[in-house]
Design an enzyme around this catalytic site. Sequence first.
Site, PDB file in Angstrom:
ATOM      1  CE1 TYR A 135      76.649   8.800  29.449  1.00  0.00           C
ATOM      2  CE2 TYR A 135      78.431  10.364  29.797  1.00  0.00           C
ATOM      3  CZ  TYR A 135      77.262  10.013  29.160  1.00  0.00           C
ATOM      4  OH  TYR A 135      76.713  10.853  28.225  1.00  0.00           O
ATOM      5  CB  SER A 157      77.166  11.179  18.692  1.00  0.00           C
ATOM      6  OG  SER A 157      77.076  10.306  19.787  1.00  0.00           O
ATOM      7  N   PRO A 158      79.540  13.826  17.478  1.00  0.00           N
ATOM      8  CG  PRO A 158      81.458  15.128  17.850  1.00  0.00           C
ATOM      9  CD  PRO A 158      80.436  14.274  18.567  1.00  0.00           C
ATOM     10  CG  LEU A 159      83.997  12.354  15.305  1.00  0.00           C
ATOM     11  CD1 LEU A 159      85.305  11.841  15.870  1.00  0.00           C
ATOM     12  CD2 LEU A 159      84.241  13.070  13.974  1.00  0.00           C
ATOM     13  N   GLY A 196      81.656   7.151  16.013  1.00  0.00           N
ATOM     14  CA  GLY A 196      82.889   6.602  15.457  1.00  0.00           C
ATOM     15  C   GLY A 196      82.829   6.274  13.980  1.00  0.00           C
ATOM     16  CG  PHE A 197      79.801   5.740  10.102  1.00  0.00           C
ATOM     17  CD1 PHE A 197      79.718   4.414   9.705  1.00  0.00           C
ATOM     18  CD2 PHE A 197      79.665   6.729   9.145  1.00  0.00           C
ATOM     19  CE1 PHE A 197      79.505   4.079   8.371  1.00  0.00           C
ATOM     20  CE2 PHE A 197      79.453   6.417   7.808  1.00  0.00           C
ATOM     21  CZ  PHE A 197      79.371   5.078   7.426  1.00  0.00           C
ATOM     22  CG  PHE A 198      81.278  10.574  10.034  1.00  0.00           C
ATOM     23  CD1 PHE A 198      81.047  10.433   8.679  1.00  0.00           C
ATOM     24  CD2 PHE A 198      80.193  10.741  10.873  1.00  0.00           C
ATOM     25  CE1 PHE A 198      79.765  10.469   8.157  1.00  0.00           C
ATOM     26  CE2 PHE A 198      78.901  10.787  10.364  1.00  0.00           C
ATOM     27  CZ  PHE A 198      78.684  10.652   9.005  1.00  0.00           C
ATOM     28  CB  SER A 199      86.862   7.449  13.259  1.00  0.00           C
ATOM     29  OG  SER A 199      86.527   8.451  14.179  1.00  0.00           O
ATOM     30  N   GLY A 222      84.526   4.646   8.922  1.00  0.00           N
ATOM     31  CA  GLY A 222      83.473   4.100   8.076  1.00  0.00           C
ATOM     32  C   GLY A 222      82.981   2.758   8.579  1.00  0.00           C
TER      33      GLY A 222
END
Length: 342
Positions: A60, A206-208, A211-214, A216
């Site tokens: 990173y 990546s549980p979200l 960022g998609f589930f923040s 859409g």
Amino acid sequence: MPTVRRVKLGSQGLEVSAQGLGCMGMSSFYGPPKPEADMITLIHNAIDSGITFFDTADVYGPHTNEVLLGKALKGGRREKMQVATKFGIGWKEGKMEVHGDPAYVRVACDASLKRLDIDCIDLYYAHRIDTRVPIEVTMNELKKLVEVGKIKYIGLSEASATTIRRAHAVYPISAIQLELSLWTRDVEEEIIPTCRELGIGIVVYSPLGQGFFSSGPKVVENLSKDDFRKLLPRFQPGNLEHNGNVFDRINEMAARRSCTPSQLALAWIHHQGNDVCPIPGTTKIENLIKNIGALSVKLTPEEMAELESIASADAFKGDRYGGMSATWKDSETPLLSSWTAK
């Protein structure tokens, strides 16, 4: 702020906050690096809120994320934190290279300790599995690092069930890091049951859904030109429109539950068991607070079933990485007997 409960990962004694903080996006892959002072403030806020588990890696930045986290550890905070970092990924001419040979492991560990400015890494992962080297060889070197006190616990990231079994036979694995979310559920079939059988903790990145589930499909509107998510199949036109329709249903359910869609997605992870710890990343304090709030969202069995019906295995379109990164599907290593014969 509610107290963050703790969970045990593996059988060797590792205990962490039930939710961690992924630090990758502070320094790389999700656009340009964020201001160092702001990120240190964010990490301190996480600690003050009860988060103790912080995830980084040498790739990173590269390297700069470990330096950042090392700075955030100062001022008597180290004893409140469990630091996880990873080794093994490098880049050559734009292509990923994975290294798990003993000499590389030793050098990588010493370099991470120096950048983090600590004496011992709490959880040290093989970031990806080197398919040229028997996993037993890599594990034996990690075992030596435990024995000399440079690391406390061993983990693997993106490892197949077979690889996990072989590694665990050499020395107990405390945690497997894997991708699990409402749109990535392939690990449920074999990998998670294997971890449970062997008593290995599960750390979810990546549980979200990046960022998609923040927010859409809107998430792509704010991505910088060098954000790697722009290349992912699920964020491409067509796939994104289809996936957005699924997100709308999740958003509707979140509204009924008086929570955000990201909190609902995180709550689903938390309901997978007491051996599971998601490490959502963020660069904003308001999102950190929202993510911690997901720990208070309780779902009934009926709500879990509804959510899993909406986000079924074939509900979303697009591959995870589209060949851009090695995954557990590419993690089989040579047998030790055949390797030593060379």
